[in-house]
Scaffold this motif. Sequence first.
Motif: not given
Lengths: 472, 81
Positions: A384-398
Amino acid sequence: MTLATAVFLACLLGVSGLGFAAARWRRPASLDHLEEWGLGGRNFGAWITWFLIGGDFYTAYTVIAVPALVYATGAFGFFALPYATILYPIAYAVMPALWRQAAEFGAVTAADLARIRHGHAGLELAVAITGILATMPYIALQLVGMQAAIRALGIAGDWPLIAAFLILAIYTYSAGLRAPALIAIVKDVMIWLAVALALSLVPLRLGGYAHVFAAAAAGLKPGGLLLKPGQMLPYATLALGSALAAFFYPHTLTAVLAARSDETIRRNAIALPFYSAILGLIALLGYVAHAAALHPANANLVVPLLFTRYFSGGIAGFALAAIAIGALVPAAVMSIGAANLYTRNIHARLRPGLTPAAQARIARRASLVVKLGALMAIILLPTRYAIDLQLLGGVAILQTLPALVLGLLPHATPSGRVLLAGWAVGLATGIGLAWATALSPVIPIAGTGLYIGLVALAANAIVVASGRVALA
Amino acid sequence: MPPGLGETPAAPAPADPAPGRSRIDPLAAFYLGLPFVALLAVPLYDRRDPTLFGFPFFYWYQLAWVPLTSGLIYLAARRRA
């Protein structure tokens, strides 16, 4: 050992051999230079770039998670297809100019470009840290894809994952970007064959697509085959926001900057949608699983189970190996992209005057550390952590988009300070919204919703635009 | 701020990183913009009928836009010549 496991291992060993051989492929005078190790000499032609980006962007996690989402949620999971389609007009419009800028100034990373264009060390550091932090969970998710393939073979324990990743780490260390570029050719062909096999089930065993859709409609909640009115805006904003971010991740940007020319990238913008068509068919495997009456404990197992249920051991082993190898290519490029960022934009800034050979040495070690971190995270922490962090990663890359895209404009651009402020406000907005929605990508608004990454990018853009006016 | 970062000399910003390329060809922009309209206007295609080879409209419409987008980018690229 079952036949499936034997074929699986044979495929993985063969590919590992290829990875080690890659150090000799198109051999430069020396790999002791970051442009050689980390960008393959900036010399990949149209075909290799096509295979590399195809192997790098359409990951094992895609093959596992997109059908899993479609299986579980229906039409909404299909947003991956419009995302992977409008991605290419964006890539065509932006990436050739970004490549030219990078080639002209010898930039290896997005953060290099931020420094070159805006002359601001803080902005460079922000772009570098964003890229590294967004990449780590993405690598971890590749391991989740690989794990699903290994579990479907009936092998228990983490040792196959550890072994595969150690081998990956060693050949990436030695051959750099040339290893995933060469393996991508094999990986892509294997994935096509596996998808063709899975799709052959539809007419041969499952009564055609009309029946597949009917079975999915019965298996999903009523109306699951279409979007509800309130889902349309979340669907469109997720597709747009994901498409905007896609080529600014370190792994995709590394593959773009490794191309031989801007024309190579233009041709690829035309040819790469081929993979998106395959992605659409892969997404539909979620419905094929309904028609096959699979009821996996974990939705991530739907695709592996399709293979083990319907095919003989040898063929199933081949298809599962395709998924596992599909994890190795992006994981390698991601670790190289993150290592390039660390070396060029953090380490080399703290210790100026590093020789190119020293940079290549540091990047090799950094790629090991990045992969090891992802491996530990997946073994020790809940997925779950990896999935949540991946979501935040996309927001950050933007949030790195304004700095990189505005830097391409020929006329005066906002100052680095303003862009850094925009990045910070965008990131804070995105994290705040993610917290408010309990880590859902969509914030509900008036009966519908918006992708939080796009809202954060809007906040970022407002800061940049007003900062520009205020300083003018 | 870590030592060294503050005094980093900025590389000179290019006066004009893409000379002569700032003109926008309206027809190429139209070709590249079309997929956005077609795929982001979700109410346009969120329907079941007409079906094609068993695929509800929602699915075959979006799949059809993959080769269409590729063709439109090709047309935009040809405008450069």
